[in-house]
Design a protein around this motif. Structure first.
Motif, short mmCIF file in Angstrom:
data_model
loop_
_atom_site.label_atom_id
_atom_site.label_comp_id
_atom_site.label_asym_id
_atom_site.label_seq_id
_atom_site.Cartn_x
_atom_site.Cartn_y
_atom_site.Cartn_z
N TYR A 136 173.38 9.06 12.93
CA TYR A 136 173.58 7.86 12.11
C TYR A 136 172.22 7.43 11.57
N VAL A 137 172.20 7.10 10.29
CA VAL A 137 170.94 6.85 9.59
C VAL A 137 170.94 5.43 9.02
N ALA A 138 169.86 4.70 9.32
CA ALA A 138 169.65 3.40 8.68
C ALA A 138 169.07 3.68 7.30
N ASP A 139 169.94 3.67 6.29
CA ASP A 139 169.55 4.00 4.92
C ASP A 139 169.00 2.72 4.29
N THR A 140 167.74 2.46 4.54
CA THR A 140 167.15 1.14 4.40
C THR A 140 167.28 0.57 3.00
N PHE A 141 166.81 1.28 1.99
CA PHE A 141 166.81 0.73 0.64
C PHE A 141 168.19 0.77 -0.03
N ASN A 183 170.71 -0.32 1.80
CA ASN A 183 171.40 -1.36 2.57
C ASN A 183 172.69 -0.82 3.19
N ALA A 184 172.59 0.39 3.74
CA ALA A 184 173.80 1.07 4.23
C ALA A 184 173.53 1.78 5.54
N LEU A 185 174.61 2.02 6.29
CA LEU A 185 174.58 2.88 7.46
C LEU A 185 175.30 4.17 7.08
N ARG A 186 174.61 5.30 7.21
CA ARG A 186 175.16 6.59 6.81
C ARG A 186 175.39 7.45 8.06
N LYS A 187 176.30 8.38 7.94
CA LYS A 187 176.60 9.33 9.01
C LYS A 187 176.40 10.74 8.52
N LEU A 188 175.67 11.54 9.31
CA LEU A 188 175.49 12.96 9.01
C LEU A 188 176.12 13.75 10.14
N ASP A 189 177.15 14.49 9.83
CA ASP A 189 177.88 15.28 10.82
C ASP A 189 177.26 16.68 10.88
N PRO A 190 176.57 17.03 11.98
CA PRO A 190 175.92 18.33 12.04
C PRO A 190 176.90 19.51 12.03
N ALA A 191 178.14 19.27 12.45
CA ALA A 191 179.12 20.36 12.49
C ALA A 191 179.64 20.69 11.10
N ALA A 251 178.95 1.97 6.65
CA ALA A 251 178.95 0.54 6.36
C ALA A 251 177.96 0.27 5.23
N ALA A 252 178.33 -0.65 4.36
CA ALA A 252 177.48 -1.03 3.23
C ALA A 252 177.21 -2.53 3.30
N LEU A 270 174.64 -4.10 4.09
CA LEU A 270 173.74 -4.55 5.13
C LEU A 270 172.51 -5.17 4.47
N ASP A 271 171.53 -5.59 5.25
CA ASP A 271 170.38 -6.29 4.68
C ASP A 271 169.10 -5.63 5.17
N ARG A 272 168.78 -4.52 4.53
CA ARG A 272 167.60 -3.70 4.84
C ARG A 272 167.61 -3.25 6.31
N PRO A 273 168.56 -2.39 6.69
CA PRO A 273 168.58 -1.90 8.07
C PRO A 273 167.34 -1.05 8.36
N LEU A 274 166.66 -1.36 9.46
CA LEU A 274 165.42 -0.67 9.80
C LEU A 274 165.56 0.25 11.00
#
Length: 506
Positions: free
Chosen positions: A428-433, A435-443, A451-452, A454-458
Motif C-alpha cells: 500500500y502506497v501513500a501517493d502523497t501528491f 492525495n490517494a492511497l494506492r495498492k500494488l498487488d505483487p501477484a 481511497a482518494a 485524502l490530505d497529503r498522506p505521508l
C-alpha cells in the motif's frame, strides 16, 4: 498536458552538489524582472513589486515543493535573514515540477509544513523561471539594491557560501533605518494536536506517530488512547527522558526488540527510544549534514543527509537517506553505518546495489527477504532483494513521469509518493501528491486506487489486516482506511494537545 510533454522531452537530469536540472544551459538575466500580475502571493498583504525591493539585497529562491535539495536551503535562508535583518529579503518562487504543486492549497501546505515566513510567490507556468534562465532546483538569484543580477547559485548552498556575496551586495546600500517597511503578513495557521504527522509505526500494543512539525513522537494504544509524549515540542537534539529529550522534524519510525527507532530528519540523526526505561539515545549521526556517499563510518561520527525512514531486517537497520539518494545500513553490533545501495546520483536505475540509482528514497517497508522503497522524485516503487541488494522497479518510469493512473504496474502512474507498507499480501502506497492511497498487488502486478480525497498522506501502517492507519500531513491528523472498500474514518488520539509554543522561546 503540453507542459508535461515539454518537461518529459527536455529532462536532462544531473546531480552535482545537490540539485535537479531540467533542460539545456541557457542565458541568464542580467537585470531583475518585474513580477507578473495575477500571481498568488503568500506571507504578504499585497503582491510585491521591484520598487518595494529597491535598496535591499534580494535572494530569489527558485524551488519546487517536496524537493529535498530545496528543503535543505531553508535553514541557511533563515540564518541569512537573522544576520542581515530587513536589509535582505528572501523571496521564494515556487516554479513547480509536479502538477499538484501548481495550486494555492499545495503551496500553502508546504509553507505550513516548514513554518516559512518570508514572501513566496507561485509561478505555476514558470514565467519567472524562464525569465531568469533558471534550469535547476534549487537556484538562488542574488539581486543588488539597484536591481542588478549579481550572482546565480545553482544547487544547494551553505550559509557561508551565501553570506559573503550578500555582504558585498550591501556595501553601499542604505541602512535599515532608511528603508520603507515591506507589506509582510505571515500566514497564521490554526493549531492542531498533530502538526504534519510524517511517520507512523504499529507494534502489537502501541501506535507511534512522528509529530514532525511539533518536534516530538507520540505513543498511543490501538484504540487511540494517549500513552506518552516523547519530546517537549522544542526543536533540539538532547537525549534523555521522555520529557527532556528533543527532536527536530522526525519522520520515519520502526519498532524493534523493545525499542522504537526514529529517523530524526532535521537533526541528521538516528535515535533509539527505550520503551522500558523511557529514555532517548542517539545511535548514529554527528548532527551535521553532508554528502558522504561512500564508505562506512563509526555511527556517532557519521555525517547523515536527511534520514527519512527506517526498517529492520535480520539484525540490520536500513535507512532511506533522502539527501544522498541512497539506502544506508546501520549495524548495531559494530555500531557502524554507511551507504549500502545507490550510487548517490539521482535517477531511476535498476541493477546491483552498487550501480542502482534512487530519487530521494523515503518510505520503507519489508516483507520476507525484500526491502521496499518509494522514491518521490521518480514517483516510483522499488524492490531491493536481501541480503544481496539487487534493485528492481515495480512501478514508475522516470523523474518526470507522474500522474494518477491505475492498471498494470508498468503503465500505472503515481505522483511524489512518500509512504509504503506491506499488508496482507499487498503493498500500500501513500501517493502523497495525488492525495490517494494506492495498492500494488505483487501477484497480479496491478495498481489500484483504494481511497482518494485524502490530505497529503505521508505515511501508512497496518493496524489490522483490514485497517490501515494513514498520517495525513496537510490534514494534521491520523485517519483509518478500512479495507477492502476504502472507507475513511478519523482516528483521534484522546487527550493529545498541541505543545505550548511559548515554552520554546524561553
Amino acid at each position: 498536458m503540453k507542459r508535461r510533454i515539454v518537461l518529459t522531452l527536455l529532462a536532462a537530469i544531473v546531480i552535482a552538489g545537490g540539485l535537479l536540472t531540467m533542460g539545456l544551459p541557457r542565458a541568464q538575466a542580467e537585470r531583475s524582472v518585474e513580477f507578473p500580475a495575477g500571481l498568488a502571493w503568500f506571507n504578504v498583504n499585497r503582491p510585491l513589486t521591484l520598487a518595494d525591493l529597491r535598496g535591499r539585497a534580494v535572494l530569489l529562491d527558485f524551488f519546487t515543493p517536496g524537493c529535498i535539495n530545496c528543503i535543505h536551503m531553508l535553514p541557511a535562508e533563515r540564518q541569512l535573514e537573522h544576520h542581515f535583518g530587513t536589509r535582505l529579503v528572501v523571496v521564494g518562487i515556487d516554479s513547480p515540477k509536479f502538477t499538484a504543486s501548481t495550486t494555492r492549497a499545495g503551496l500553502e501546505a508546504f509553507i505550513q509544513r516548514y513554518s516559512l515566513g518570508h514572501p513566496i510567490v507561485l509561478d505555476p507556468t514558470m514565467d519567472l523561471w524562464n525569465a531568469y534562465g533558471v534550469q535547476a532546483w534549487p537556484t538562488l538569484v542574488l539581486l543588488g539594491p539597484n536591481g542588478d543580477v549579481l550572482r546565480t547559485f545553482i544547487g544547494e548552498q551553505s550559509y557561508a557560501q551565501l553570506a559573503a556575496p550578500v555582504e558585498a551586495a550591501l556595501k553601499d546600500a542604505p541602512p535599515a533605518s532608511k528603508l520603507p517597511r515591506l507589506p509582510l503578513q505571515p500566514i497564521v495557521f490554526q493549531a492542531h494536536a498533530l502538526a504534519t504527522p510524517g511517520g507512523i509505526a504499529v507494534s502489537p500494543t502501541l501506535v507511534a506517530i512522528a509529530d514532525a512539525s511539533h518536534n516530538r513522537v507520540i505513543l498511543a494504544g490501538h484504540g487511540g488512547a494517549l500513552r506518552a509524549v516523547i519530546g517537549n515540542g522544542c526543536a533540539g537534539d538532547a537525549d534523555g527522558s521522555y520529557t527532556g529529550a528533543r527532536f527536530n522534524r522526525p519522520h520515519g519510525l520502526t519498532f524493534h526488540a523493545g525499542a522504537l527507532y526514529v529517523a530524526d530528519t532535521g537533526n541528521q540523526l538516528l535515535r533509539r527510544i527505550d520503551l522500558a526505561t523511557h529514555t532517548v539515545t542517539t545511535i548514529a549521526g554527528d548532527g551535521q549534514r553532508g554528502f558522504d556517499t561512500r564508505g562506512r563510518f563509526p555511527a556517532r561520527a557519521a555525517t547523515l543527509n536527511s534520514p527519512w525512514d527506517v526498517a529492520w531486517h535480520t539484525g540490520q537497520l536500513y535507512v532511506s537517506m533522502a539527501g544522498d539518494h541512497q539506502i544506508w545500513r546501520y549495524d548495531p553490533a559494530s555500531q557502524s553505518i554507511g551507504a549500502w545501495a545507490g550510487t548517490g546520483a539521482e535517477g531511476l536505475v535498476d541493477g546491483s546495489r552498487g550501480e542502482a540509482e534512487f530519487a530521494q528514497p523515503s518510505g520503507l517497508t519489508t516483507h520476507g527477504n525484500t526491502l521496499y522503497d518509494v522514491d518521490p522524485e521518480s514517483s516510483s516503487v522499488r524492490a531491493i532483494a536481501l541480503p544481496e541488494g539487487k534493485v528492481r522497479t515495480l512501478a514508475g518510469s522516470g523523474l518526470f513521469d507522474f500522474g494518477l493512473r491505475d492498471g498494470a504496474a508498468g503503465h500505472a502512474l503515481l505522483q511524489h509518493a512518500e509512504g509504503i507498507a506491506w499488508n496482507d499480501g499487498s503493498l500500500y502506497v501513500a501517493d502523497t501528491f495525488n492525495n490517494a492511497l494506492r495498492k500494488l498487488d505483487p501477484a497480479t502486478h496491478q495498481v489500484s486506487t483504494v481511497a482518494a480525497l485524502l490530505d497529503r498522506p505521508l505515511a501508512i501502517a497496518p493496524l489490522a489486516a483490514d485497517v490501515l492507519l494513514v498520517a495525513e500531513g496537510n490534514g494534521n491528523r491520523i485517519d483509518a482506511v478500512h479495507l477492502p472498500d476504502g472507507k475513511v474514518s478519523p482516528w483521534p488520539i484522546a487527550g493529545l494537545h498541541a505543545p505550548t509554543a511559548s515554552a520554546c522561546r524561553r
